[in-house]
Write a protein that holds these residues in place. Structure first.
Motif, PDB file in Angstrom:
ATOM      1  N   GLN A  50       0.849  -1.186   0.000  1.00  0.00           N
ATOM      2  CA  GLN A  50       0.000   0.000   0.000  1.00  0.00           C
ATOM      3  C   GLN A  50       0.884   1.235   0.000  1.00  0.00           C
ATOM      4  N   THR A  51       0.344   2.348  -0.500  1.00  0.00           N
ATOM      5  CA  THR A  51       1.066   3.612  -0.494  1.00  0.00           C
ATOM      6  C   THR A  51       0.204   4.688   0.152  1.00  0.00           C
ATOM      7  N   THR A  52       0.891   5.706   0.669  1.00  0.00           N
ATOM      8  CA  THR A  52       0.187   6.817   1.307  1.00  0.00           C
ATOM      9  C   THR A  52      -0.516   7.669   0.266  1.00  0.00           C
ATOM     10  N   PRO A  53      -1.681   8.232   0.585  1.00  0.00           N
ATOM     11  CA  PRO A  53      -2.450   8.039   1.818  1.00  0.00           C
ATOM     12  C   PRO A  53      -3.275   6.766   1.734  1.00  0.00           C
ATOM     13  N   ASP A  54      -3.323   6.010   2.806  1.00  0.00           N
ATOM     14  CA  ASP A  54      -4.110   4.776   2.832  1.00  0.00           C
ATOM     15  C   ASP A  54      -4.258   4.286   4.266  1.00  0.00           C
ATOM     16  N   THR A  55      -5.208   3.368   4.445  1.00  0.00           N
ATOM     17  CA  THR A  55      -5.431   2.735   5.737  1.00  0.00           C
ATOM     18  C   THR A  55      -4.977   1.291   5.671  1.00  0.00           C
ATOM     19  N   VAL A  56      -4.040   0.929   6.529  1.00  0.00           N
ATOM     20  CA  VAL A  56      -3.600  -0.455   6.639  1.00  0.00           C
ATOM     21  C   VAL A  56      -4.505  -1.117   7.668  1.00  0.00           C
ATOM     22  N   MET A  57      -5.131  -2.201   7.252  1.00  0.00           N
ATOM     23  CA  MET A  57      -6.125  -2.872   8.097  1.00  0.00           C
ATOM     24  C   MET A  57      -5.519  -4.084   8.796  1.00  0.00           C
ATOM     25  N   ASN A  58      -6.131  -4.470   9.911  1.00  0.00           N
ATOM     26  CA  ASN A  58      -5.832  -5.722  10.616  1.00  0.00           C
ATOM     27  C   ASN A  58      -4.368  -5.860  11.035  1.00  0.00           C
ATOM     28  N   ILE A  59      -3.865  -4.848  11.726  1.00  0.00           N
ATOM     29  CA  ILE A  59      -2.501  -4.876  12.264  1.00  0.00           C
ATOM     30  C   ILE A  59      -2.593  -5.391  13.692  1.00  0.00           C
ATOM     31  N   GLU A  60      -1.738  -6.341  14.032  1.00  0.00           N
ATOM     32  CA  GLU A  60      -1.767  -6.885  15.387  1.00  0.00           C
ATOM     33  C   GLU A  60      -1.492  -5.787  16.407  1.00  0.00           C
ATOM     34  N   GLU A  61      -2.285  -5.802  17.480  1.00  0.00           N
ATOM     35  CA  GLU A  61      -2.179  -4.805  18.545  1.00  0.00           C
ATOM     36  C   GLU A  61      -0.774  -4.785  19.139  1.00  0.00           C
ATOM     37  N   GLY A  62      -0.313  -3.601  19.520  1.00  0.00           N
ATOM     38  CA  GLY A  62       0.997  -3.443  20.146  1.00  0.00           C
ATOM     39  C   GLY A  62       1.808  -2.378  19.443  1.00  0.00           C
ATOM     40  N   VAL A  63       3.060  -2.237  19.843  1.00  0.00           N
ATOM     41  CA  VAL A  63       3.946  -1.249  19.236  1.00  0.00           C
ATOM     42  C   VAL A  63       4.526  -1.839  17.949  1.00  0.00           C
ATOM     43  N   ARG A  64       4.389  -1.099  16.862  1.00  0.00           N
ATOM     44  CA  ARG A  64       4.848  -1.536  15.539  1.00  0.00           C
ATOM     45  C   ARG A  64       5.800  -0.501  14.962  1.00  0.00           C
ATOM     46  N   ASN A  65       6.783  -0.978  14.204  1.00  0.00           N
ATOM     47  CA  ASN A  65       7.703  -0.102  13.482  1.00  0.00           C
ATOM     48  C   ASN A  65       7.166   0.112  12.074  1.00  0.00           C
ATOM     49  N   VAL A  66       6.981   1.368  11.722  1.00  0.00           N
ATOM     50  CA  VAL A  66       6.461   1.733  10.405  1.00  0.00           C
ATOM     51  C   VAL A  66       7.571   2.441   9.630  1.00  0.00           C
ATOM     52  N   THR A  67       7.755   2.048   8.371  1.00  0.00           N
ATOM     53  CA  THR A  67       8.715   2.713   7.498  1.00  0.00           C
ATOM     54  C   THR A  67       7.985   3.173   6.252  1.00  0.00           C
ATOM     55  N   LEU A  68       8.213   4.436   5.879  1.00  0.00           N
ATOM     56  CA  LEU A  68       7.693   4.973   4.625  1.00  0.00           C
ATOM     57  C   LEU A  68       8.864   5.087   3.664  1.00  0.00           C
ATOM     58  N   LYS A  69       8.684   4.537   2.439  1.00  0.00           N
ATOM     59  CA  LYS A  69       9.755   4.524   1.437  1.00  0.00           C
ATOM     60  C   LYS A  69       9.235   5.110   0.126  1.00  0.00           C
ATOM     61  N   ARG A  70      10.041   6.016  -0.449  1.00  0.00           N
ATOM     62  CA  ARG A  70       9.689   6.584  -1.740  1.00  0.00           C
ATOM     63  C   ARG A  70      10.983   6.916  -2.469  1.00  0.00           C
ATOM     64  N   ASP A  71      10.992   6.637  -3.771  1.00  0.00           N
ATOM     65  CA  ASP A  71      12.179   6.943  -4.581  1.00  0.00           C
ATOM     66  C   ASP A  71      12.546   8.415  -4.431  1.00  0.00           C
ATOM     67  N   GLU A  72      13.847   8.653  -4.345  1.00  0.00           N
ATOM     68  CA  GLU A  72      14.445   9.984  -4.221  1.00  0.00           C
ATOM     69  C   GLU A  72      14.224  10.633  -2.854  1.00  0.00           C
ATOM     70  N   TYR A  73      13.720   9.844  -1.889  1.00  0.00           N
ATOM     71  CA  TYR A  73      13.533  10.337  -0.523  1.00  0.00           C
ATOM     72  C   TYR A  73      14.147   9.344   0.455  1.00  0.00           C
ATOM     73  N   LYS A  74      14.580   9.854   1.598  1.00  0.00           N
ATOM     74  CA  LYS A  74      15.139   8.990   2.631  1.00  0.00           C
ATOM     75  C   LYS A  74      14.013   8.185   3.274  1.00  0.00           C
ATOM     76  N   ASP A  75      14.320   6.918   3.595  1.00  0.00           N
ATOM     77  CA  ASP A  75      13.353   6.097   4.323  1.00  0.00           C
ATOM     78  C   ASP A  75      13.089   6.761   5.679  1.00  0.00           C
TER      79      ASP A  75
END
Length: 106
Positions: A54-79
């Motif tokens: 999925q890409t932003t903007p969007d809703t990611v569904m059904n993520i297990e409860e708790g603390v999660r690490n999220v990374t956004l990646k796009r060409d020509e931009y730093k992760d």
């Protein structure tokens, strides 16, 4: 005679062990959702090192409860990586996250 009695008791013992097991169904993990936006839009959304496809903007569904690490990646931009807390049966909102261009100098 002792061997015959022992052989007759073994199946009974196995049946007893099986009948004492916990018959409760496995409770599924609690899940929540996460709405993400970024500037610029179109960043890939990765959660705990897994591409959600999925890409932003969007809703990611059904993520297990708790603390999660999220990374956004796009060409020509730093992760861009950050942590979010997912709460069961809720949709968290994060953003807009401003992505940093690879070409920017300090």
């Amino acid at each position: 005679m002792k061997k015959l009695i022992l052989l007759l008791l073994i199946p009974f013992a196995i049946l007893l062990v099986i009948s004492c097991s916990d018959d409760d169904p496995i409770t599924p993990a609690a899940e929540g959702n996460l709405y993400l936006t970024s500037i610029p839009a179109g960043a890939e959304i990765w959660i705990d090192g897994v591409n959600t496809s999925q890409t932003t903007p969007d809703t990611v569904m059904n993520i297990e409860e708790g603390v999660r690490n999220v990374t956004l990646k796009r060409d020509e931009y730093k992760d861009t990586t950050f942590s979010v807390s997912i709460t069961a049966d809720e949709t968290g909102v994060v953003g807009p996250i401003v992505l940093t261009s690879d070409n920017e100098t300090a």
